[in-house]
Design a protein around this motif. Structure first.
Motif, PDB file in Angstrom:
ATOM      1  N   GLU A   1      -4.467   9.329   3.737  1.00  0.00           N
ATOM      2  CA  GLU A   1      -5.156   8.375   2.993  1.00  0.00           C
ATOM      3  C   GLU A   1      -4.247   7.233   2.609  1.00  0.00           C
ATOM      4  O   GLU A   1      -2.908   7.419   2.367  1.00  0.00           O
ATOM      5  N   GLU A   2      -4.673   6.051   2.523  1.00  0.00           N
ATOM      6  CA  GLU A   2      -3.787   4.915   2.200  1.00  0.00           C
ATOM      7  C   GLU A   2      -4.494   4.334   1.251  1.00  0.00           C
ATOM      8  O   GLU A   2      -5.372   3.838   1.020  1.00  0.00           O
TER       9      GLU A   2
ATOM     10  N   THR B   1       0.747  -1.288  -0.009  1.00  0.00           N
ATOM     11  CA  THR B   1       0.058  -0.029  -0.188  1.00  0.00           C
ATOM     12  C   THR B   1       0.836   1.208   0.138  1.00  0.00           C
ATOM     13  O   THR B   1       2.124   1.352   0.273  1.00  0.00           O
TER      14      THR B   1
ATOM     15  N   LYS C   1       0.920   5.278   1.663  1.00  0.00           N
ATOM     16  CA  LYS C   1       0.182   6.147   2.508  1.00  0.00           C
ATOM     17  C   LYS C   1       0.589   7.427   2.177  1.00  0.00           C
ATOM     18  O   LYS C   1       1.839   7.882   2.152  1.00  0.00           O
TER      19      LYS C   1
END
Length: 393
Positions: free
Chosen positions: A331-332, A325, A327
């Motif tokens: 927000e991720e 992911t 970040k």
């Protein structure tokens, strides 16, 4: 043969013109020709929106994995010696003819000796070689040559080779790459000397193939195929072993100067993994314990857009979930969805093109296991844009 502009119905001509107007400002000059545009339209049944989406995604894929420079890449020697493939000539319309003695492919041996990334990269390297040959044949013939013929010799095919999960994962990944990025490249595929057990393996792959591709596949046992090959390919363009008259200068009927036959990979080559990065040095690996039902996150700060995040990892006894992911502020974003991988059987390697800065998070996920703790050995680093050398997923 690939459909041409002269073969189109009025509705298809309209779709071609609409498609051209939509994409002309977004694609390179070598994609502007009618025959090139039609590849994507045919693959999506002349549905312009879907054809546009497919083409633009493919161009993104080529940029991300630097496909245009793959012919400059020096493959590992084990692939050159044991990956079964070779171009032997051309059919009667100038299309390159490839022989793939897949029955002699030791996929276990190859995938224990090179990374899955390099195995996949070597495969579409042959497709790019074929494309270069088509350009030459177009100049020679005076008309577009845009497709190839593949002859898969399945003699000695063993289903245990492709039902081994790492091997099947690679095969399925290759099919997905081919279908998404090389539409209408195939003129015809002949699977010859196919044993009955081959149908079981084919049934696994078949759902991933487009209906247009499926119509081009012909499967034979030990007879009937030579006659059909010679209807489309002159005898002097085929090795003697495969129904033609061509031999090597020393008389070898299989033309081993042109076709690698594969064969068993020597055990001493196993684990000789070198992908041109730092990930082959096992003493650089770090260890992490992922508890029962738990997760571990490895955070890396990427400052420069265009950097490559590269990783390699293996687990001691069992599989593990893995994902990535990014970040940024609050927000991720999921970049690589978590999937279980058999990193206990073969090292898992990959890379991610970091288009934006931020905190990139590698996740080792053991939440599916409530009885086993997993030990993961991993190596990860960030390669800056100025020295990026793409590793292929």
């Amino acid at each position: 043969f690939l459909i041409t502009a002269m073969d189109l119905t009025p509705g298809q001509k309209e779709a071609l013109e609409t498609f051209r107007n939509r994409v002309s400002s977004k694609i390179p000059a070598n994609y502007q020709h009618d025959n090139e545009l039609l590849r994507w339209l045919v693959a999506r049944n002349f549905k312009v929106d879907k054809a546009e989406e497919m083409l633009l995604k493919s161009l993104d894929w080529r940029r991300e994995f630097d496909v245009d420079s793959v012919l400059k890449w020096e493959p590992p020697e084990v692939l050159l010696k044991y990956y079964p493939v070779g171009q032997v000539g051309h059919d009667k319309q100038g299309c390159p003819v490839w022989i793939i003695p897949f029955g002699g492919c030791d996929m276990r041996g190859l995938l224990h000796s090179v990374s899955k990334a390099d195995y996949i990269r070597y495969t579409f390297r042959t497709l790019e070689i074929s494309h270069v040959d088509m350009i030459k044949q177009t100049e020679i013939k005076g008309f577009p040559v845009t497709q190839q013929v593949c002859i898969f010799d399945m003699q000695n095919f063993s289903i245990k080779n492709v039902t081994w999960k790492p091997a099947m994962d690679v095969v399925l990944k290759l099919v997905q790459i081919y279908e998404a990025n090389y539409p209408e490249l195939l003129k015809c595929a002949y699977a010859i000397n196919a044993p009955k057990i081959f149908t079981a393996a084919y049934a696994i792959i078949k759902p991933l193939l487009h209906e247009v591709t499926l119509k081009k596949i012909r499967i034979y046992g030990t007879s009937g195929w030579k006659e059909d090959l010679l209807k489309e390919i002159d005898a002097d363009q085929l090795p003697q072993h495969w129904g033609g008259t061509k031999t090597d200068p020393d008389g070898n009927p299989k033309c081993q100067s042109l076709v690698c036959l594969g064969g068993e990979v020597p055990k001493e080559l196993y684990q000789n993994i070198n992908v041109g990065s730092k990930i082959h040095a096992r003493d650089n690996f770090e260890n992490v314990i992922v508890g029962k039902g738990g997760k571990k996150k490895i955070k890396l700060e990427v400052i420069q857009p265009g950097s490559q995040l590269k990783w390699g990892f293996h687990t001691e006894h069992h599989d593990i979930g893995f994902g990535v992911t990014r970040k940024w502020k609050d927000e991720e974003e999921i970049l690589l969805p978590i999937q279980r991988v058999d990193s206990n059987l073969i090292m898992e390697e990959g890379s991610l093109h970091c288009t934006q800065p931020g905190t990139y998070i590698m996740i080792f996920d053991n939440s599916f296991s409530y009885v086993r703790t997993k030990k993961v050995s991993y190596s990860v680093y960030i390669e800056p844009p100025s020295t990026v050398s793409t590793t292929y997923l």
